[in-house]
Design a protein around this motif. Sequence first.
Motif, PDB file in Angstrom:
ATOM      1  N   PRO A 190       0.802  -1.230  -0.083  1.00 21.84           N
ATOM      2  CA  PRO A 190       0.012  -0.046   0.094  1.00 21.84           C
ATOM      3  C   PRO A 190       0.898   1.181  -0.019  1.00 21.84           C
ATOM      4  O   PRO A 190       0.174   2.322  -0.139  1.00 21.84           O
ATOM      5  CB  PRO A 190      -0.769  -0.156   1.371  1.00 21.84           C
ATOM      6  N   MET A 191       2.234   1.066   0.220  1.00 19.05           N
ATOM      7  CA  MET A 191       2.994   2.472   0.370  1.00 19.05           C
ATOM      8  C   MET A 191       3.707   2.669  -0.870  1.00 19.05           C
ATOM      9  O   MET A 191       4.625   3.624  -0.811  1.00 19.05           O
ATOM     10  CB  MET A 191       4.143   2.051   1.400  1.00 19.05           C
ATOM     11  N   ILE A 192       3.622   1.897  -1.901  1.00 20.78           N
ATOM     12  CA  ILE A 192       4.343   1.891  -3.236  1.00 20.78           C
ATOM     13  C   ILE A 192       3.652   2.967  -3.880  1.00 20.78           C
ATOM     14  O   ILE A 192       2.429   2.924  -4.075  1.00 20.78           O
ATOM     15  CB  ILE A 192       4.419   0.729  -3.949  1.00 20.78           C
ATOM     16  N   ASP A 193       4.532   3.931  -4.733  1.00 20.85           N
ATOM     17  CA  ASP A 193       4.031   4.771  -5.395  1.00 20.85           C
ATOM     18  C   ASP A 193       3.787   4.255  -6.880  1.00 20.85           C
ATOM     19  O   ASP A 193       4.638   4.452  -7.867  1.00 20.85           O
ATOM     20  CB  ASP A 193       4.586   6.267  -5.636  1.00 20.85           C
ATOM     21  N   TYR A 194       2.631   3.661  -7.156  1.00 18.16           N
ATOM     22  CA  TYR A 194       2.667   3.036  -8.439  1.00 18.16           C
ATOM     23  C   TYR A 194       2.540   4.067  -9.738  1.00 18.16           C
ATOM     24  O   TYR A 194       2.970   3.506 -10.990  1.00 18.16           O
ATOM     25  CB  TYR A 194       1.360   2.141  -8.428  1.00 18.16           C
ATOM     26  N   GLY A 195       2.061   5.137  -9.509  1.00 15.43           N
ATOM     27  CA  GLY A 195       1.938   6.098 -10.464  1.00 15.43           C
ATOM     28  C   GLY A 195       3.384   6.832 -10.817  1.00 15.43           C
ATOM     29  O   GLY A 195       3.707   6.964 -11.859  1.00 15.43           O
ATOM     30  N   LEU A 196       4.289   6.678  -9.914  1.00 14.79           N
ATOM     31  CA  LEU A 196       5.595   7.062  -9.918  1.00 14.79           C
ATOM     32  C   LEU A 196       6.376   6.234 -10.761  1.00 14.79           C
ATOM     33  O   LEU A 196       7.122   6.577 -11.860  1.00 14.79           O
ATOM     34  CB  LEU A 196       6.264   7.263  -8.649  1.00 14.79           C
ATOM     35  N   ALA A 199       2.403  -7.028  -8.378  1.00 17.26           N
ATOM     36  CA  ALA A 199       1.534  -5.534  -7.950  1.00 17.26           C
ATOM     37  C   ALA A 199       1.812  -4.587  -8.940  1.00 17.26           C
ATOM     38  O   ALA A 199       0.977  -3.893  -9.479  1.00 17.26           O
ATOM     39  CB  ALA A 199       1.842  -5.063  -6.653  1.00 17.26           C
ATOM     40  N   ILE A 200       3.212  -4.328  -9.321  1.00 13.21           N
ATOM     41  CA  ILE A 200       3.637  -3.113  -9.944  1.00 13.21           C
ATOM     42  C   ILE A 200       3.053  -3.509 -11.590  1.00 13.21           C
ATOM     43  O   ILE A 200       2.790  -2.419 -12.032  1.00 13.21           O
ATOM     44  CB  ILE A 200       5.206  -3.235 -10.036  1.00 13.21           C
ATOM     45  N   TYR A 201       3.315  -4.844 -12.100  1.00 12.72           N
ATOM     46  CA  TYR A 201       2.700  -5.120 -13.287  1.00 12.72           C
ATOM     47  C   TYR A 201       1.314  -4.710 -13.460  1.00 12.72           C
ATOM     48  O   TYR A 201       0.735  -3.996 -14.255  1.00 12.72           O
ATOM     49  CB  TYR A 201       2.884  -6.519 -13.677  1.00 12.72           C
ATOM     50  N   HIS A 202       0.540  -5.095 -12.466  1.00 12.72           N
ATOM     51  CA  HIS A 202      -1.000  -4.946 -12.168  1.00 12.72           C
ATOM     52  C   HIS A 202      -1.378  -3.418 -12.127  1.00 12.72           C
ATOM     53  O   HIS A 202      -2.185  -3.144 -12.885  1.00 12.72           O
ATOM     54  CB  HIS A 202      -1.585  -5.644 -11.156  1.00 12.72           C
ATOM     55  N   ARG A 203      -0.616  -3.004 -11.155  1.00 16.44           N
ATOM     56  CA  ARG A 203      -0.974  -1.449 -10.975  1.00 16.44           C
ATOM     57  C   ARG A 203      -0.477  -0.228 -11.771  1.00 16.44           C
ATOM     58  O   ARG A 203      -0.995   0.680 -11.917  1.00 16.44           O
ATOM     59  CB  ARG A 203      -0.819  -0.994  -9.470  1.00 16.44           C
ATOM     60  N   SER A 204       0.768  -0.661 -12.183  1.00 15.95           N
ATOM     61  CA  SER A 204       1.448   0.404 -13.104  1.00 15.95           C
ATOM     62  C   SER A 204       1.395   0.072 -14.595  1.00 15.95           C
ATOM     63  O   SER A 204       1.983   0.947 -15.263  1.00 15.95           O
ATOM     64  CB  SER A 204       2.993   0.430 -12.364  1.00 15.95           C
ATOM     65  N   GLY A 205       1.285  -1.225 -14.964  1.00  9.88           N
ATOM     66  CA  GLY A 205       1.340  -1.217 -16.055  1.00  9.88           C
ATOM     67  C   GLY A 205       2.826  -1.661 -16.746  1.00  9.88           C
ATOM     68  O   GLY A 205       3.231  -1.220 -17.922  1.00  9.88           O
ATOM     69  N   VAL A 206       3.798  -1.914 -15.718  1.00  7.27           N
ATOM     70  CA  VAL A 206       5.243  -1.964 -16.176  1.00  7.27           C
ATOM     71  C   VAL A 206       5.756  -3.299 -16.020  1.00  7.27           C
ATOM     72  O   VAL A 206       5.295  -4.111 -15.026  1.00  7.27           O
ATOM     73  CB  VAL A 206       6.002  -1.077 -15.304  1.00  7.27           C
ATOM     74  N   MET A 207       6.341  -3.770 -17.245  1.00  5.22           N
ATOM     75  CA  MET A 207       6.961  -5.228 -16.921  1.00  5.22           C
ATOM     76  C   MET A 207       7.955  -5.129 -15.829  1.00  5.22           C
ATOM     77  O   MET A 207       8.955  -4.275 -15.565  1.00  5.22           O
ATOM     78  CB  MET A 207       7.571  -5.584 -18.269  1.00  5.22           C
ATOM     79  N   THR A 208       7.931  -6.411 -15.191  1.00  5.53           N
ATOM     80  CA  THR A 208       8.942  -6.525 -14.154  1.00  5.53           C
ATOM     81  C   THR A 208       9.680  -7.798 -14.291  1.00  5.53           C
ATOM     82  O   THR A 208       9.151  -8.533 -15.078  1.00  5.53           O
ATOM     83  CB  THR A 208       8.526  -6.577 -12.391  1.00  5.53           C
ATOM     84  N   PHE A 209      10.624  -8.113 -13.663  1.00  2.52           N
ATOM     85  CA  PHE A 209      11.519  -9.388 -13.800  1.00  2.52           C
ATOM     86  C   PHE A 209      11.766 -10.313 -12.839  1.00  2.52           C
ATOM     87  O   PHE A 209      12.339  -9.986 -11.909  1.00  2.52           O
ATOM     88  CB  PHE A 209      12.741  -8.742 -14.491  1.00  2.52           C
ATOM     89  N   HIS A 210      11.188 -11.466 -12.608  1.00  2.00           N
ATOM     90  CA  HIS A 210      11.376 -12.483 -11.827  1.00  2.00           C
ATOM     91  C   HIS A 210      12.717 -13.372 -12.194  1.00  2.00           C
ATOM     92  O   HIS A 210      12.637 -14.036 -12.965  1.00  2.00           O
ATOM     93  CB  HIS A 210      10.088 -13.535 -11.794  1.00  2.00           C
ATOM     94  N   GLY A 211      13.918 -12.980 -11.232  1.00  2.00           N
ATOM     95  CA  GLY A 211      15.166 -13.240 -11.653  1.00  2.00           C
ATOM     96  C   GLY A 211      16.032 -13.130 -10.443  1.00  2.00           C
ATOM     97  O   GLY A 211      15.537 -13.111  -9.296  1.00  2.00           O
ATOM     98  N   PRO A 212      17.539 -13.629 -10.710  1.00  2.00           N
ATOM     99  CA  PRO A 212      18.371 -13.472  -9.613  1.00  2.00           C
ATOM    100  C   PRO A 212      18.213 -12.337  -8.806  1.00  2.00           C
ATOM    101  O   PRO A 212      18.105 -11.235  -9.153  1.00  2.00           O
ATOM    102  CB  PRO A 212      19.620 -13.778 -10.259  1.00  2.00           C
ATOM    103  N   ILE A 213      18.629 -12.538  -7.423  1.00  5.26           N
ATOM    104  CA  ILE A 213      18.733 -11.358  -6.512  1.00  5.26           C
ATOM    105  C   ILE A 213      20.223 -11.093  -6.517  1.00  5.26           C
ATOM    106  O   ILE A 213      21.088 -11.801  -7.079  1.00  5.26           O
ATOM    107  CB  ILE A 213      18.239 -11.810  -5.031  1.00  5.26           C
TER     108      ILE A 213
END
Length: 361
Positions: free
Chosen positions: A138-144, A164-178
């Motif tokens: 809830p604290m993430i700024d998805y518009g930013l 959440a970012i893909y869903h709320r911001s429409g930006v691709m994100t990446f499941h991969g190494p830390i």
Amino acid sequence: MQRRTLIQSMMSTPLLGAAAASAARDSGPLASAGYSSSDSSQKSMGLLRPKRLEAGMTVGLVTPASNAWEDEDIRFAGDVVRSLGFEVKEGKHLYRRTQYLAGPDAARAEDFNQMFADSHVDAVFCLRGGYGTPRILPMIDYGLIRNNPKVLLGYSDITALLNAIYHRSGVMTFHGPIAAQNFTDYTLAEYQKVLVHGERPVPLGAPPPFDTAPGRVEKRNRITRFAGGRARGRLIGGNLSLMTSLVGTPFEPDYRGKILFLEDVSEAPYRVDRMLTQLWLAGKLQQVAGIVFGKFTDAEASGNTFSMEHVLRERTADLGIPVVRGLMIGHVEDQTTVPVGAMAELDGDAGTLVLRESVVS
């Protein structure tokens, strides 16, 4: 500490139901974070691709969940990022610890938002997973983030942020190494073809023939084909425990027509059964176009139990969609990078997952 142990010590409050989630949007942390039920969906916003990674870029290093046990492990993560050709910007609260969390929720969210606000930061890598990202959603700024799309890389507990970012911001994100892990030759090659070269079409997670990590018993990596056929759809998913925890919240992605990829660690077959059953009871498994199971490592099983293979096969048997198990997704040293939100094709007969579009601009 394994992520399940952290969750067991923390999770005492049940998931919000639809009515509670709606109320939370109208008054409370979701509303104060700028979320409202009238926000446009990812589909109507249009999908954004971040810039491809190039040597000399600056990577922001953050800890949205748990922290490394020792400061030297954090410095090691910075060296890993530098070895990939980047400059490193450390989050202001990178070295903080509050028991199993990497500092207070507000501090972790502040670091995360600041990396997307900083025009000198080109990408954001997560130090590690553990537990804690659902607390800061809830604290993430998805518009930013929408206005400043950048590569976000991580897995395990980071699954909540990725979806959440893909869903709320429409930006691709990446499941991969830390950042706090060694990049094997396999992991580096998979990361480069997705985030550096932007290849397409390109297979994701095809297993090497053997596990040759030092100290491990050599074993054959195998693809198991549970159900054949082909499906196309955008990718969502990651850690099964985290995907389950998002159900019924404003941050769960839309499952309709998607290819769902799942993995987990230190979860016995009966617990995996329980989580898949929850997704099935919630109608999520019936909505997807295909399912890819990655690795379910360190699965505790003793006594009279079903095997993991039985659970995965039985829980998806009646869906009528292609289902494959065994791609290099999850808590493994040889690990692929999966773009959340990207268009992909799953071939259940061939046992392949192919990325159909470039995911970086």
